[in-house]
Design an enzyme around this catalytic site. Structure first.
Site, PDB file in Angstrom:
ATOM      1  N   ILE A 163       4.867 -21.578  40.355  1.00  0.00           N
ATOM      2  CA  ILE A 163       3.745 -20.840  39.409  1.00  0.00           C
ATOM      3  C   ILE A 163       4.714 -19.552  38.811  1.00  0.00           C
ATOM      4  O   ILE A 163       4.049 -18.732  38.174  1.00  0.00           O
ATOM      5  CB  ILE A 163       2.786 -20.266  40.165  1.00  0.00           C
ATOM      6  CG1 ILE A 163       3.062 -19.133  41.335  1.00  0.00           C
ATOM      7  CG2 ILE A 163       1.768 -21.257  40.807  1.00  0.00           C
ATOM      8  CD1 ILE A 163       1.911 -18.234  41.704  1.00  0.00           C
ATOM      9  N   SER A 164       5.928 -19.702  38.906  1.00  0.00           N
ATOM     10  CA  SER A 164       6.672 -18.544  38.008  1.00  0.00           C
ATOM     11  C   SER A 164       7.008 -18.754  36.531  1.00  0.00           C
ATOM     12  O   SER A 164       7.594 -19.926  36.159  1.00  0.00           O
ATOM     13  CB  SER A 164       8.334 -18.390  38.720  1.00  0.00           C
ATOM     14  OG  SER A 164       9.105 -17.764  38.053  1.00  0.00           O
ATOM     15  N   PRO A 165       6.484 -17.997  35.704  1.00  0.00           N
ATOM     16  CA  PRO A 165       6.697 -18.053  34.300  1.00  0.00           C
ATOM     17  C   PRO A 165       7.952 -18.084  33.851  1.00  0.00           C
ATOM     18  O   PRO A 165       8.191 -18.854  33.074  1.00  0.00           O
ATOM     19  CB  PRO A 165       5.966 -16.827  33.800  1.00  0.00           C
ATOM     20  CG  PRO A 165       5.855 -15.801  34.706  1.00  0.00           C
ATOM     21  CD  PRO A 165       5.852 -16.653  35.884  1.00  0.00           C
TER      22      PRO A 165
ATOM     23  N   ALA B 173      10.680 -19.189  35.736  1.00  0.00           N
ATOM     24  CA  ALA B 173      11.062 -20.595  36.110  1.00  0.00           C
ATOM     25  C   ALA B 173      10.730 -21.781  35.120  1.00  0.00           C
ATOM     26  O   ALA B 173      11.384 -22.547  34.664  1.00  0.00           O
ATOM     27  CB  ALA B 173      10.736 -20.980  37.501  1.00  0.00           C
ATOM     28  N   TYR B 174       9.406 -21.446  34.471  1.00  0.00           N
ATOM     29  CA  TYR B 174       9.175 -22.511  33.418  1.00  0.00           C
ATOM     30  C   TYR B 174      10.136 -22.191  32.109  1.00  0.00           C
ATOM     31  O   TYR B 174      10.445 -22.998  31.668  1.00  0.00           O
ATOM     32  CB  TYR B 174       7.758 -22.281  33.263  1.00  0.00           C
ATOM     33  CG  TYR B 174       7.161 -22.714  31.656  1.00  0.00           C
ATOM     34  CD1 TYR B 174       7.208 -24.122  31.677  1.00  0.00           C
ATOM     35  CD2 TYR B 174       6.605 -22.073  30.571  1.00  0.00           C
ATOM     36  CE1 TYR B 174       6.982 -24.877  30.392  1.00  0.00           C
ATOM     37  CE2 TYR B 174       6.373 -22.398  29.542  1.00  0.00           C
ATOM     38  CZ  TYR B 174       6.483 -23.745  29.574  1.00  0.00           C
ATOM     39  OH  TYR B 174       6.178 -24.525  28.124  1.00  0.00           O
TER      40      TYR B 174
END
Length: 199
Positions: free
Chosen positions: A11-13, A15-16
């Site tokens: 859910i890490s932005p 990481a996205y």
């Protein structure tokens, strides 16, 4: 052969927004990657961080500006306030762990499909049908969503403990063979330079 341990939250932005740049760097240098999904909120609690919602308003405002800027730089679709965030990270993390153990598909593609589903597609990555679709799209058996739950839970917990022991405090976090640590999607160029022997 060089190796990278990639600690990240589904859910890490950030990481996205890393996209597949770390994978391209690894390929360039003949390095392998082990994906280590973890509970980033638990990581914050263990390493002196603060969940986004509990931060001072100045940090919340800056984070909002910076995420939008980084998405534009990466030319990636991005929703600053996705409908299903935060959500339970465990089911999608278990799927990544099961897929990594099973092999045979595109693990990087699975990780990015889950992150994209959260941050660009308004999907809840805690839901079985979303996870199954991501598994299938990355070339894995969708039934992996139901298998290996005990192993997944044990590995997920172990990843958190390992992260704390190795100095990880955010997502994404890259650690090389020589214990060189790189935090954030904005340090991938430094990771590249390090693997090239220039940094």
């Amino acid at each position: 052969m060089a190796h990278i341990d990639l600690f990240f939250s589904t859910i890490s932005p950030y990481a996205y927004l890393a996209g597949n740049r770390a994978e391209k760097v690894a390929e360039k240098h003949g390095a392998t990657i082990t994906y280590k999904p973890l509970d980033v909120l638990a990581l914050f609690a263990r390493t002196g961080g603060t969940p986004p919602k509990d931060r001072h308003f100045s940090r919340i405002d800056y984070r909002a500006q910076e995420l939008v800027r980084q998405a534009k730089k990466a030319d990636m679709p991005f929703n600053l306030k996705p409908a299903h965030w935060p959500t339970n990270q465990a089911p999608s993390s278990y799927a990544v762990i099961a897929a990594q153990n099973a092999g045979g598909g595109d693990l990087s593609g699975l990780c990015h499909a889950l992150l994209r589903a959260c941050w660009a597609e308004e999907k809840n990555i805690a839901e079985d049908d979303v996870i199954r679709a991501c598994l299938k799209g990355a070339g894995f058996d969708p039934a992996l969503a139901d298998s290996g739950m005990l192993t997944g839970a044990e590995t997920y917990a172990a990843n958190l403990e390992e992260a704390v022991e190795r100095g990880v405090f955010g997502s994404p976090f890259y650690i090389t063979d020589g214990d060189q640590r790189f935090w954030g999607q904005d340090r991938i160029d430094d990771l590249d330079a390090h693997l090239a022997g220039d940094l």
